[in-house]
Design a protein around this motif. Structure first.
Motif, short mmCIF file in Angstrom:
data_model
loop_
_atom_site.label_atom_id
_atom_site.label_comp_id
_atom_site.label_asym_id
_atom_site.label_seq_id
_atom_site.Cartn_x
_atom_site.Cartn_y
_atom_site.Cartn_z
N UNK A 211 0.82 -1.22 0.00
CA UNK A 211 0.00 0.00 0.00
C UNK A 211 0.85 1.27 0.00
N UNK A 212 1.76 1.36 -0.95
CA UNK A 212 2.66 2.51 -1.03
C UNK A 212 1.94 3.79 -1.41
N UNK A 213 0.71 3.66 -1.93
CA UNK A 213 -0.06 4.87 -2.24
C UNK A 213 -0.32 5.70 -1.00
N UNK A 214 -0.21 5.08 0.16
CA UNK A 214 -0.40 5.81 1.41
C UNK A 214 0.58 6.97 1.54
N UNK A 215 1.81 6.79 1.06
CA UNK A 215 2.79 7.88 1.11
C UNK A 215 2.38 9.04 0.23
N UNK A 216 1.88 8.73 -0.95
CA UNK A 216 1.47 9.77 -1.89
C UNK A 216 0.23 10.50 -1.38
N UNK A 217 -0.71 9.75 -0.82
CA UNK A 217 -1.90 10.37 -0.25
C UNK A 217 -1.56 11.25 0.94
N UNK A 218 -0.59 10.83 1.74
CA UNK A 218 -0.17 11.63 2.89
C UNK A 218 0.48 12.93 2.45
N UNK A 219 1.19 12.90 1.33
CA UNK A 219 1.84 14.10 0.82
C UNK A 219 0.82 15.19 0.52
N UNK A 220 -0.37 14.80 0.10
CA UNK A 220 -1.41 15.79 -0.22
C UNK A 220 -1.86 16.57 1.01
N UNK A 221 -1.56 16.02 2.19
CA UNK A 221 -1.98 16.66 3.45
C UNK A 221 -0.84 17.42 4.11
N UNK B 202 8.12 4.60 5.92
CA UNK B 202 7.56 3.29 5.59
C UNK B 202 6.36 3.02 6.48
N UNK B 203 5.19 3.30 5.95
CA UNK B 203 3.94 3.02 6.64
C UNK B 203 3.27 1.85 5.95
N UNK C 65 17.89 2.91 6.19
CA UNK C 65 17.67 4.29 6.64
C UNK C 65 18.63 4.64 7.78
N UNK C 66 18.86 3.68 8.66
CA UNK C 66 19.80 3.94 9.76
C UNK C 66 21.19 4.19 9.20
N UNK C 67 21.66 3.32 8.30
CA UNK C 67 23.00 3.50 7.73
C UNK C 67 23.10 4.80 6.92
N UNK C 68 21.98 5.25 6.35
CA UNK C 68 21.96 6.52 5.62
C UNK C 68 21.90 7.73 6.55
N UNK C 69 21.77 7.45 7.86
CA UNK C 69 21.71 8.51 8.88
C UNK C 69 20.48 9.40 8.68
N UNK C 70 19.32 8.74 8.53
CA UNK C 70 18.06 9.44 8.36
C UNK C 70 17.21 9.33 9.62
N UNK C 71 16.36 10.32 9.82
CA UNK C 71 15.23 10.14 10.71
C UNK C 71 14.32 9.09 10.07
N UNK C 72 13.58 8.33 10.88
CA UNK C 72 12.70 7.29 10.35
C UNK C 72 11.27 7.57 10.81
N UNK C 73 10.33 7.45 9.85
CA UNK C 73 8.90 7.61 10.15
C UNK C 73 8.18 6.32 9.79
N UNK C 74 7.54 5.70 10.77
CA UNK C 74 6.80 4.45 10.55
C UNK C 74 5.45 4.54 11.24
#
Length: 361
Positions: A183-193, A250-251, A270-279
């Motif tokens: 359900x990767x569309x969830x990321x795109x739908x969240x972007x609209x908000x 990654x939701x 994501x950890x090795x890339x030194x990113x904040x993570x949102x789940x």
């Protein structure tokens, strides 16, 4: 530790002395007219070795002997057991095998019972069983009576520094396969908000549907210029590529067991890339976020809930989480995971060598 021979699709992995490349068109399940009929009739034993890829590999291996055989996922358990003979068998199960592709009706009706049969028949006699998460390990114990060691999908440690955060931009990123059940569309739908500070970059490889779902995602995002699709990146290059972003997202709604209990390799990328993570509130990922202060967890899996977890992010919060990822990078690396697993594998090899000496071989 020893000389490694691999059998699988694609090019030879690094460090092996021999690789038998299975032709890409061959299937790893008995997807022939006779095979499907036997699956439907629950004649599972008769199709254990009949999948085209397994039959090809079996012919190539022949009567060769090994000191240790590793079965990579449940579908090859019967064949791995056959070629192992008296040698130890390591069953690396990854996720919960009976629900690997449970979003497909054909899987639920035909393949899931076959996976359950293979696990029930062969896992109890395996010398070593591993899986990617503690909750999935618990399932294997409860369902099949086996004790599975935890071996997470972690990559090697990468020496990187957290990239600077921009004052007027929050750069979201996601990498992986475009598989409909995620359900990767969830990321795109969240972007609209989310407001105009946010951008979303996607590094996606087509799934097994020939890229149909990836095309759908591109069509869904076509009206939002803040969403950018990129070609997939080789796993070894992912941390360096992702390092330029701020938040790895990654939701995945808990629509089936593996989604509910997921702890994917992208989390550790994501950890090795030194990113904040949102789940989302996923059982395996949420505790790691809390333990290492890696990012934010949404209250649920709707687009509104996911967007709300990001909407109020401050520059300092992002910087703090990226710094925490930097501190956790060594602990959440392959080197640390292998330091725990390697002695267990070595003990299997030592047992084999002792038995060979006793037999005079």
């Amino acid at each position: 530790m020893g000389d490694v021979v691999t059998v699988g699709f694609g090019d030879a992995p690094d460090g092996v002395i021999e690789h038998l490349a299975v032709p890409s068109e061959l299937k790893t399940l008995p997807q022939t007219a006779r095979g499907v009929m036997r699956l439907a009739l629950r004649r599972f034993r008769s199709v254990e070795l009949t999948a085209p890829a397994i039959a090809w590999a079996d012919a190539k291996i022949g009567q060769r002997k090994f000191d240790l055989v590793v079965a990579n996922e449940a579908r090859v358990l019967a064949w791995a057991n056959k070629i192992a003979g008296e040698a130890p068998l390591w069953a690396d199960m990854h996720e919960w095998a009976p629900e690997e592709r449970t979003h497909l009706l054909s899987w639920r009706l035909l393949v899931a019972p076959f996976m359950t049969y293979l696990c029930r028949r062969y896992l109890p006699s395996a010398d070593f069983v591993t899986t990617v998460g503690q909750e999935i390990s618990n399932l294997y114990r409860e369902s099949f009576g086996v004790s599975a060691e935890l071996m997470r999908n972690v990559g090697p440690y990468v020496a990187l520094e957290p990239a600077s955060v921009l004052p007027d931009r929050v750069r979201l990123v996601h990498s992986g396969a475009a598989i409909h059940g995620r359900q990767l569309e969830l990321m795109i739908e969240s972007m609209k908000l989310l407001d105009d500070r946010f951008t979303l970059d996607l590094y996606l490889m087509p799934g097994g549907d020939g890229g149909a779902y990836l095309t759908q995602l591109k069509e869904l995002a076509a009206s939002d210029q803040r969403v950018t699709f990129h070609p997939p990146v080789a796993p070894a290059n992912l941390p360096a590529t992702l390092n330029q972003y701020d938040v790895g997202v990654f939701w995945i709604p808990p629509t089936h067991t593996n989604a509910r209990l997921t702890l994917p390799n992208k989390f550790f990328d994501y950890v090795q890339a030194r990113l904040m993570i949102a789940v989302g509130p996923s059982l395996e990922m949420e505790p790691l976020i809390a333990e290492h202060h890696l990012g934010v967890v949404s209250t649920g899996f709707t687009s509104a809930q996911c967007a709300a977890s990001l909407a109020g992010l401050s520059l300092s919060a992002i910087e703090s989480a990226k710094s925490a990822a930097d501190k956790a990078a060594k602990a959440l690396s392959f080197e640390q995971e292998s330091a725990r697993i390697s002695p267990l594998v070595q003990s299997l090899l030592d047992t084999t060598r002792t038995a060979q000496k006793e037999d005079g071989r």
